[in-house]
Scaffold this motif. Structure first.
Motif, PDB file in Angstrom:
ATOM      1  N   PHE A 283       0.833  -1.199   0.000  1.00 40.10           N
ATOM      2  CA  PHE A 283       0.000   0.000   0.000  1.00 40.10           C
ATOM      3  C   PHE A 283       0.872   1.255   0.000  1.00 40.10           C
TER       4      PHE A 283
ATOM      5  N   GLU B 130      -7.054  -7.024  -0.890  1.00 40.24           N
ATOM      6  CA  GLU B 130      -7.395  -6.469   0.426  1.00 40.24           C
ATOM      7  C   GLU B 130      -8.838  -6.786   0.794  1.00 40.24           C
TER       8      GLU B 130
ATOM      9  N   LEU C 214      -5.523   4.804   6.961  1.00 42.48           N
ATOM     10  CA  LEU C 214      -5.272   4.645   5.532  1.00 42.48           C
ATOM     11  C   LEU C 214      -5.106   6.005   4.853  1.00 42.48           C
TER      12      LEU C 214
ATOM     13  N   ARG D 206      -1.711   7.530   5.781  1.00 37.42           N
ATOM     14  CA  ARG D 206      -0.604   6.872   5.062  1.00 37.42           C
ATOM     15  C   ARG D 206      -0.572   7.338   3.610  1.00 37.42           C
TER      16      ARG D 206
END
Length: 117
Positions: free
Chosen positions: A30, A70, A106, A109
């Motif tokens: 990711f 995922e 998420l 990031r």
């Protein structure tokens, strides 16, 4: 009580069925994807994140592969990839209210990886 654990590698939702040994590898995937492909991060609501991506065909292929994998281990994610026009690509990520903390991580990031480019 929280439905995820924060670790030194990032977040791990309790609902995740990915084997523990594979989690750092997926997180690294990711991070690489975010660094290579994310051009913008928009938080449309607490439960909805939109990532504006590089419009290249290879990015679309990588996004489909990563989000399919995922989804198979973290079924609470709802991913939707679309092309608003021929040169752009968006990835919408939605989660239930109980998983907002995971979406927060998420989004953070993705923004950090984009900013480091």
């Amino acid at each position: 009580m929280s439905n995820h654990r924060i670790t030194t590698a990032g977040w791990v939702p309790d609902a995740c069925t990915l084997p523990t040994a594979d989690r750092p590898l997926r997180l690294a995937e990711f991070d690489r994807f975010f660094s290579d492909a994310v051009r913008g991060v928009d938080r449309l609501s607490p439960q909805h994140l939109r990532l504006r991506l590089d419009g290249a065909a290879r990015v679309e292929e990588a996004a489909r592969d990563l989000t399919d994998r995922e989804s198979s281990c973290c079924s609470f994610f709802a991913f939707h990839l679309s092309r608003p026009d021929p040169g752009s690509l968006t990835l919408d990520v939605r989660v239930p209210a109980a998983q907002v903390d995971v979406l927060d991580a998420l989004a953070a990031r993705a923004a950090a990886a984009r900013d480091q480019r």
